[in-house]
Each structure stands twice: as C-alpha cells, then as structure tokens.
Motif scaffolding. Structure first.
Motif, PDB file in Angstrom:
ATOM      1  N   ALA A 173       0.695  -1.184   0.006  1.00  0.00           N
ATOM      2  CA  ALA A 173       0.145  -0.113  -0.063  1.00  0.00           C
ATOM      3  C   ALA A 173       0.935   1.335   0.178  1.00  0.00           C
ATOM      4  N   GLN A 174       1.894   1.322   0.595  1.00  0.00           N
ATOM      5  CA  GLN A 174       2.940   2.428   0.888  1.00  0.00           C
ATOM      6  C   GLN A 174       3.310   2.731  -0.647  1.00  0.00           C
ATOM      7  N   ALA A 175       3.814   1.702  -1.613  1.00  0.00           N
ATOM      8  CA  ALA A 175       4.243   2.092  -2.761  1.00  0.00           C
ATOM      9  C   ALA A 175       3.173   2.484  -3.550  1.00  0.00           C
ATOM     10  N   ALA A 176       2.009   1.950  -3.589  1.00  0.00           N
ATOM     11  CA  ALA A 176       0.771   2.261  -4.202  1.00  0.00           C
ATOM     12  C   ALA A 176       0.562   3.958  -4.021  1.00  0.00           C
ATOM     13  N   CYS A 177       0.888   4.410  -2.857  1.00  0.00           N
ATOM     14  CA  CYS A 177       0.425   5.801  -2.451  1.00  0.00           C
ATOM     15  C   CYS A 177       1.801   6.502  -3.139  1.00  0.00           C
ATOM     16  N   ARG A 178       2.936   6.159  -2.997  1.00  0.00           N
ATOM     17  CA  ARG A 178       3.908   6.693  -3.808  1.00  0.00           C
ATOM     18  C   ARG A 178       3.874   6.993  -5.324  1.00  0.00           C
ATOM     19  N   GLU A 179       3.244   6.110  -5.676  1.00  0.00           N
ATOM     20  CA  GLU A 179       2.928   6.035  -7.110  1.00  0.00           C
ATOM     21  C   GLU A 179       1.729   6.964  -7.692  1.00  0.00           C
ATOM     22  N   GLY A 180       1.048   7.508  -6.621  1.00  0.00           N
ATOM     23  CA  GLY A 180      -0.004   7.864  -6.974  1.00  0.00           C
ATOM     24  C   GLY A 180      -1.519   7.082  -7.310  1.00  0.00           C
ATOM     25  N   ILE A 181      -1.333   5.903  -6.907  1.00  0.00           N
ATOM     26  CA  ILE A 181      -2.430   5.091  -7.288  1.00  0.00           C
ATOM     27  C   ILE A 181      -3.333   5.251  -6.067  1.00  0.00           C
ATOM     28  N   CYS A 182      -4.618   5.163  -6.307  1.00  0.00           N
ATOM     29  CA  CYS A 182      -5.570   5.095  -5.392  1.00  0.00           C
ATOM     30  C   CYS A 182      -5.932   3.830  -4.624  1.00  0.00           C
ATOM     31  N   PRO A 183      -5.466   3.602  -3.423  1.00  0.00           N
ATOM     32  CA  PRO A 183      -5.592   2.328  -2.771  1.00  0.00           C
ATOM     33  C   PRO A 183      -7.203   2.121  -2.378  1.00  0.00           C
ATOM     34  N   THR A 184      -7.649   1.097  -2.401  1.00  0.00           N
ATOM     35  CA  THR A 184      -9.127   0.877  -1.716  1.00  0.00           C
ATOM     36  C   THR A 184      -8.967   0.417  -0.611  1.00  0.00           C
ATOM     37  N   ILE A 185      -8.206  -0.023   0.184  1.00  0.00           N
ATOM     38  CA  ILE A 185      -8.308  -0.191   1.463  1.00  0.00           C
ATOM     39  C   ILE A 185      -7.062   0.320   2.183  1.00  0.00           C
ATOM     40  N   GLY A 186      -7.373   0.736   3.595  1.00  0.00           N
ATOM     41  CA  GLY A 186      -6.341   1.261   4.330  1.00  0.00           C
ATOM     42  C   GLY A 186      -6.135   2.709   4.083  1.00  0.00           C
ATOM     43  N   CYS A 187      -6.645   3.664   3.400  1.00  0.00           N
ATOM     44  CA  CYS A 187      -6.563   4.928   3.045  1.00  0.00           C
ATOM     45  C   CYS A 187      -7.661   5.770   3.632  1.00  0.00           C
ATOM     46  N   GLN A 188      -7.509   6.340   4.723  1.00  0.00           N
ATOM     47  CA  GLN A 188      -8.429   7.204   5.411  1.00  0.00           C
ATOM     48  C   GLN A 188      -7.888   8.797   5.874  1.00  0.00           C
ATOM     49  N   PRO A 189      -8.739   9.894   5.494  1.00  0.00           N
ATOM     50  CA  PRO A 189      -8.382  10.912   5.918  1.00  0.00           C
ATOM     51  C   PRO A 189      -8.199  10.947   7.609  1.00  0.00           C
ATOM     52  N   GLN A 190      -7.348  11.491   8.126  1.00  0.00           N
ATOM     53  CA  GLN A 190      -7.062  11.347   9.498  1.00  0.00           C
ATOM     54  C   GLN A 190      -6.576  12.655  10.336  1.00  0.00           C
ATOM     55  N   VAL A 191      -7.297  13.249  11.186  1.00  0.00           N
ATOM     56  CA  VAL A 191      -7.079  14.211  12.126  1.00  0.00           C
ATOM     57  C   VAL A 191      -6.668  13.928  13.369  1.00  0.00           C
ATOM     58  N   SER A 192      -5.259  14.045  13.881  1.00  0.00           N
ATOM     59  CA  SER A 192      -4.527  13.428  15.125  1.00  0.00           C
ATOM     60  C   SER A 192      -4.627  14.566  16.182  1.00  0.00           C
ATOM     61  N   LEU A 193      -5.323  14.838  17.318  1.00  0.00           N
ATOM     62  CA  LEU A 193      -5.084  15.975  18.141  1.00  0.00           C
ATOM     63  C   LEU A 193      -4.505  15.402  19.412  1.00  0.00           C
ATOM     64  N   THR A 194      -3.635  16.165  19.860  1.00  0.00           N
ATOM     65  CA  THR A 194      -2.728  15.973  21.285  1.00  0.00           C
ATOM     66  C   THR A 194      -3.471  16.871  22.233  1.00  0.00           C
ATOM     67  N   TYR A 195      -3.729  16.330  23.532  1.00  0.00           N
ATOM     68  CA  TYR A 195      -4.166  17.319  24.728  1.00  0.00           C
ATOM     69  C   TYR A 195      -3.009  17.917  25.068  1.00  0.00           C
ATOM     70  N   ARG A 196      -2.899  19.466  25.513  1.00  0.00           N
ATOM     71  CA  ARG A 196      -2.129  19.907  26.103  1.00  0.00           C
ATOM     72  C   ARG A 196      -1.587  19.249  27.424  1.00  0.00           C
ATOM     73  N   GLN A 197      -2.672  19.104  28.128  1.00  0.00           N
ATOM     74  CA  GLN A 197      -2.847  18.502  29.606  1.00  0.00           C
ATOM     75  C   GLN A 197      -3.298  17.150  29.377  1.00  0.00           C
ATOM     76  N   PRO A 198      -2.732  16.103  29.718  1.00  0.00           N
ATOM     77  CA  PRO A 198      -3.371  14.749  29.617  1.00  0.00           C
ATOM     78  C   PRO A 198      -4.712  14.765  30.532  1.00  0.00           C
ATOM     79  N   ILE A 199      -5.440  14.073  30.171  1.00  0.00           N
ATOM     80  CA  ILE A 199      -6.712  13.658  30.846  1.00  0.00           C
ATOM     81  C   ILE A 199      -6.804  12.349  31.748  1.00  0.00           C
TER      82      ILE A 199
END
Length: 121
Positions: free
Chosen positions: A2-28
């Motif tokens: 899948a990594q190779a497919a991404c580098r070559e600009g191919i659109c993978p059908t699995i394992g590809c999701q937009p993602q927003v990672s947020l870190t808390y300034r103070q752990p909860i």
C-alpha cells in the motif's frame, strides 16, 4: 504494498482514510466524554477507547489525545482544518489542525489527508 501504491499516485481501496490527530496540552487522567465538530458534523465518544473504531468519526482516544478518521475533506488544499472540542461538556475549545501530508493524491475520489493539532485544554 500500500505504501508503494501511495507513492506512485495510485488510489488504494483499503487502508486509506483521512485522519486528524489531536494531542491534549494537558493529559486527561480520568474517563471522559469528548465531542468533536469538524466541517459541521459532530462526533462523540466515551474515552479512553479500548479498541480503535473503524467508523467515520472518533476512531480512538486516550489520556493524551484523540484521532478522527474518515471525514471526506474534498479536494481543496486543506492546509489547515478547524475543529471544536468539548471535554465533559466543558467550554468548547477551538483547534486548528495543520496538514502533515497526503497518503495518496488529490486525483483520488477520497483524498487521504493527515492533519495534526493540539487541544488547548
């Protein structure tokens, strides 16, 4: 593979999701309820989550942060994404997540953006 497919600009059908990672300034430390709004859609979760969820929305959360996945951000530049976060029904916090990269290309039906930001809690 899948990594190779991404580098070559191919659109993978699995394992590809937009993602927003947020870190808390103070752990909860204690269990908590989180509400995240992104592009007019609201997602809720009880945290911490033992197992990552595979649905659109909050896929995981811990004392240190959370991950929102699967939200289609379209094909614009999306250098930043604005979110709001509320923890245990407290004041709503504005968060700006910065683009870290794209796992595939903007030519794909679903562009797999990777953003990250910090919740000012």
């Amino acid at each position: 593979m899948a990594q190779a497919a991404c580098r070559e600009g191919i659109c993978p059908t699995i394992g590809c999701q937009p993602q927003v990672s947020l870190t808390y300034r103070q752990p909860i430390a204690a269990p908590y309820h989180v509400v995240v709004s992104l592009r007019g859609v609201t997602f809720e979760a009880d945290c911490p989550m033992e197992l990552p969820s595979r649905t659109i929305g909050i896929s995981s959360c811990s004392a240190d942060g959370l991950v929102v996945t699967g939200v289609d951000l379209g094909h614009a530049s999306n250098d930043t994404v604005d979110l709001t976060v509320s923890i245990d029904a407290s004041e709503t916090l504005a968060v700006k997540a910065i683009l870290d990269g794209i796992s595939n290309t903007r030519d794909c039906d679903l562009v797999c953006y990777r953003h990250s930001g910090t919740v000012p809690n």
